[in-house]
Design a protein around this motif. Structure first.
Motif, short mmCIF file in Angstrom:
data_model
loop_
_atom_site.label_atom_id
_atom_site.label_comp_id
_atom_site.label_asym_id
_atom_site.label_seq_id
_atom_site.Cartn_x
_atom_site.Cartn_y
_atom_site.Cartn_z
N PRO A 43 25.79 -58.76 -57.53
CA PRO A 43 25.01 -60.01 -57.51
C PRO A 43 23.62 -59.82 -58.12
O PRO A 43 23.02 -58.74 -58.00
N PRO A 44 23.07 -60.86 -58.76
CA PRO A 44 21.73 -60.75 -59.35
C PRO A 44 20.67 -60.28 -58.36
O PRO A 44 19.77 -59.52 -58.73
N GLN A 64 29.08 -65.75 -67.98
CA GLN A 64 28.32 -66.53 -67.01
C GLN A 64 27.48 -65.63 -66.11
O GLN A 64 26.37 -66.00 -65.72
N ARG A 65 27.98 -64.47 -65.78
CA ARG A 65 27.21 -63.56 -64.93
C ARG A 65 25.90 -63.15 -65.62
O ARG A 65 24.87 -63.00 -64.96
N VAL A 66 25.95 -62.94 -66.93
CA VAL A 66 24.72 -62.62 -67.67
C VAL A 66 23.73 -63.78 -67.58
O VAL A 66 22.54 -63.60 -67.34
N ASN A 89 26.02 -53.06 -66.97
CA ASN A 89 27.16 -52.52 -66.23
C ASN A 89 27.24 -53.08 -64.82
O ASN A 89 28.34 -53.20 -64.25
N ASP A 90 26.09 -53.45 -64.25
CA ASP A 90 26.10 -54.11 -62.94
C ASP A 90 26.76 -55.48 -63.05
O ASP A 90 27.57 -55.87 -62.20
N VAL A 91 26.38 -56.22 -64.09
CA VAL A 91 26.99 -57.53 -64.33
C VAL A 91 28.49 -57.38 -64.51
O VAL A 91 29.29 -58.14 -63.95
N TRP A 92 28.89 -56.40 -65.30
CA TRP A 92 30.31 -56.14 -65.54
C TRP A 92 31.04 -55.86 -64.23
O TRP A 92 32.19 -56.25 -64.04
#
Length: 365
Positions: A255-256, A300-302, A248-251
């Motif tokens: 930021p990593p 890409q965020r994952v 859910n943070d990625v969604w």
């Protein structure tokens, strides 16, 4: 490595990070082929499902190896679809795989799991596996003195189950019913475990341990900031923490670095409560939602988050409280393993359970 609460003795996973690949269900026995004197190859079928299977390859070196190439012939019709930690090729039945640099060196007497792969076809273990062109003879000099059977054990084996906390969001809670399959595999393997958490949602098979901390819609960054994760750990301090958190943070385009800062707080809080805790952190499953969900950058965020997890874990892992990275990303096919590009379906639950089992089984032995 001693368990804090149950006082059981867990097998050391070491401070090094173990990145574990995509998996399956039924656990099969390993078979050893015979490179040079004192070397062994361990080709293990660790799971199979509906015509597909997962195998892991480990090498034990008699004399030190700095660079390896493994070769074998599969049974007719057997093919590899994906592999990790190896530069590989297949032509007909002939398979060849070589190191990718960081895993090239194997010390004298050392056993190292060098790569894994997903295949389809016959699960028969190939014969005449070669390393650098030579067959192993299987003779290994012992690297440690044998234990004197008359010595009194210094470790109290203790009693009671090992407490395991599955922590995350809906992929862990509901509909994340890989937990039932994992519990079944662990108990079938003879492990006495107790899943712990403030939530309880049953999963197949019937009778599996339903407890967990998988909270649908939660962000790990928010859960840490508002004290939720600390509260969960205080209520049911585990011996082993399994964490698939951050989707859910990625969604939400967090930021990593912020996600990893939250992971760090969780690890620090757990170690304060249980200095001997073992932490398993997943590289999360891919995100491929429909365009209508409005998250075209999610895939890409994952990838960006997962790429940073091993380095984070290596920097925070200790001998007393190791952190192992569990690769839940490799081998995942969103069209087959999810029902919406985000949440696992039954096939996905099988893969996730197998990956967690592969990480937990050697720790619990």
């Amino acid at each position: 490595m001693q368990v804090h609460r149950s006082r059981r003795r867990l097998a050391a996973v070491g401070a090094a990070i173990a990145v574990l690949g995509a998996g399956a269900v039924t656990i099969a026995s390993a078979n050893q082929a015979s490179a040079e004197a004192g070397c062994e190859v361990d080709y293990s079928i660790v799971g199979d499902w509906g015509g597909g299977f997962q195998a892991d390859v480990a090498i034990t070196a008699g004399e030190a190896i700095d660079g390896w190439e493994v070769q074998w012939d599969f049974p007719s019709g057997t093919t590899v679809s994906s592999a990790w930690n190896v530069d590989w090729s297949q032509s007909g039945t002939a398979f060849s795989g070589s190191d990718v640099g960081w895993n090239a060196a194997i010390g004298s007497g050392q056993t190292r799991q060098v790569f894994g792969f997903i295949g389809a076809g016959d699960t028969t273990v190939p014969e005449a596996i070669r390393i650098n062109g030579d067959l192993c003879d299987g003779q290994i000099d012992p690297t440690e003195s044998p234990t004197d059977p008359t010595e009194t054990p210094t470790d109290d084996p203790g009693t009671g189950p090992v407490s395991i906390m599955p922590m995350g969001d809906s992929i862990t809670g509901s509909p994340g019913c890989w937990r039932g399959g994992l519990w079944e595999q662990l108990t079938d393997a003879g492990h006495e475990v107790d899943f712990v958490g403030s939530l309880s949602q049953a999963c197949n098979p019937a009778g599996s341990d339903p407890d967990h901390e998988g909270h649908g819609g939660f962000l790990v960054t928010q859960s840490v900031a508002n004290g939720d994760t600390r509260s969960w750990l205080e209520q049911n301090t585990p011996d082993v923490l399994m964490m698939h958190f951050g989707t859910n943070d990625v969604w939400s385009a967090v930021p990593p670095a912020q996600i990893l800062d939250a992971f760090t707080t969780i690890v620090e809080d757990l170690r304060e409560l249980n200095p001997d805790a073992i932490i398993l952190v997943a590289q999360i499953i891919p995100l491929h939602p429909d365009e209508s969900f409005g998250c075209s950058d999610c895939p890409q965020r994952v990838i960006d988050l997962n790429a940073q997890i091993p380095g984070w874990a290596a920097g925070l892992s200790t001998e007393q409280s190791p952190i192992a990275v569990v690769d839940q990303w490799t081998g995942w096919v969103p069209e087959e393993d999810t029902y919406d590009g985000v949440h696992p379906d039954e096939d996905g639950n099988v893969k996730m359970a197998a990956n967690w089992f592969e990480a937990l089984d050697p720790i619990l032995d």
